[in-house]
Design an enzyme around this catalytic site. Structure first.
Site, PDB file in Angstrom:
ATOM      1  N   MET A   1       0.794  -1.082  -0.082  1.00  0.00           N
ATOM      2  CA  MET A   1       0.044  -0.084  -0.059  1.00  0.00           C
ATOM      3  C   MET A   1       0.710   1.243   0.027  1.00  0.00           C
ATOM      4  O   MET A   1       0.182   2.202   0.347  1.00  0.00           O
ATOM      5  CB  MET A   1      -1.138   0.088   1.010  1.00  0.00           C
TER       6      MET A   1
ATOM      7  N   GLY B   1      -0.022  -9.466   2.414  1.00  0.00           N
ATOM      8  CA  GLY B   1       0.190  -8.167   1.836  1.00  0.00           C
ATOM      9  C   GLY B   1      -0.923  -7.098   2.066  1.00  0.00           C
ATOM     10  O   GLY B   1      -1.438  -7.334   3.176  1.00  0.00           O
ATOM     11  N   CYS B   2      -1.109  -6.023   1.299  1.00  0.00           N
ATOM     12  CA  CYS B   2      -2.085  -5.070   1.599  1.00  0.00           C
ATOM     13  C   CYS B   2      -3.645  -5.936   1.587  1.00  0.00           C
ATOM     14  O   CYS B   2      -3.767  -6.790   1.001  1.00  0.00           O
ATOM     15  CB  CYS B   2      -1.963  -4.296   0.307  1.00  0.00           C
ATOM     16  N   PHE B   3      -4.152  -5.638   2.648  1.00  0.00           N
ATOM     17  CA  PHE B   3      -5.362  -6.259   2.722  1.00  0.00           C
ATOM     18  C   PHE B   3      -6.345  -5.859   2.078  1.00  0.00           C
ATOM     19  O   PHE B   3      -7.374  -6.446   1.856  1.00  0.00           O
ATOM     20  CB  PHE B   3      -5.834  -6.107   4.328  1.00  0.00           C
TER      21      PHE B   3
END
Length: 213
Positions: free
Chosen positions: A1, A47-49
């Site tokens: 992100m 990783g980025c949710f």
């Protein structure tokens, strides 16, 4: 992100981000799993949710997905603190699913092949730090056994050319701030979403046409 600056989230710009290897066709889990017919919960970090949440939101049999933090304490479960990489949390998603329509093994299959690249250690694409690690937080003993068996299966003959670094961990899930929930759905034109997360849905539809919704 941390690629470009995403609206409402304060992402920091980075240069020459590493792209994750996703959307690779892999064998499904060989080990069977027995689950209760009632709604079940699964927790995945990859990783980025935002993108992981988006993938499971588009999977048939999943009734709800929530972004949050797992692996640390409640006191430190905030985006500002977790982003430091010092709290022990991983950005994660909590998936509520109907095992009569989609099994935990199917969720594992999607998680490893579409949602993220399990060979990247403490990073995912442009995002770097332990908070972006590949980790599974089993809710039941059956889930823990299934996850361990699948990691072992994928390690014997890796479709990525490297063994998965996915960890099996324990820890409480804490929901993230409201602006993170359904972020991909609510912000389809966000630069980060278009670059890193929209392709996940393309891969989901391509590799799992019967699951995609």
């Amino acid at each position: 992100m941390t690629f470009l600056i995403a609206q409402n989230a304060g992402r920091l710009a980075v240069t020459q981000p590493a792209m994750a290897a996703e959307g690779i066709k892999i064998a499904p889990p060989k080990s069977a799993i027995v689950e209760s017919p009632a709604l079940q919960t699964a927790i995945f970090a990859g990783g980025c949710f935002w993108g992981v949440e988006g993938v499971f939101e588009h999977s048939k049999g999943v009734t709800r997905v929530e972004s949050g933090y797992a692996g640390g304490t409640k006191a430190d479960a905030s985006y500002v603190k977790v982003s430091s990489g010092q709290t022990g949390h991983a950005e994660a998603v909590r998936v509520i699913y109907d095992p009569k329509k989609i099994s935990y093994n199917q969720l594992l299959h999607i998680y490893f092949s579409v949602a993220h690249d399990p060979t990247q250690l403490n990073r995912q694409g442009p995002d770097k730090g332990t908070q972006y690690r590949s980790a599974i937080f089993p809710v039941t003993a059956a889930q823990k056994k299934a996850a361990g068996a699948y990691i072992q299966q994928l390690s014997v003959k890796s479709p990525w050319g490297a063994k998965p670094v996915t960890r099996i961990e324990s820890g409480t899930f804490y929901p993230a701030e409201s602006y993170h929930q359904d972020y991909m759905r609510n912000n389809p034109n966000d630069a980060y979403i278009r670059t890193y997360d929209a392709p996940k849905l393309v891969n989901l539809k391509r590799l799992f046409p019967g699951v995609y919704r």
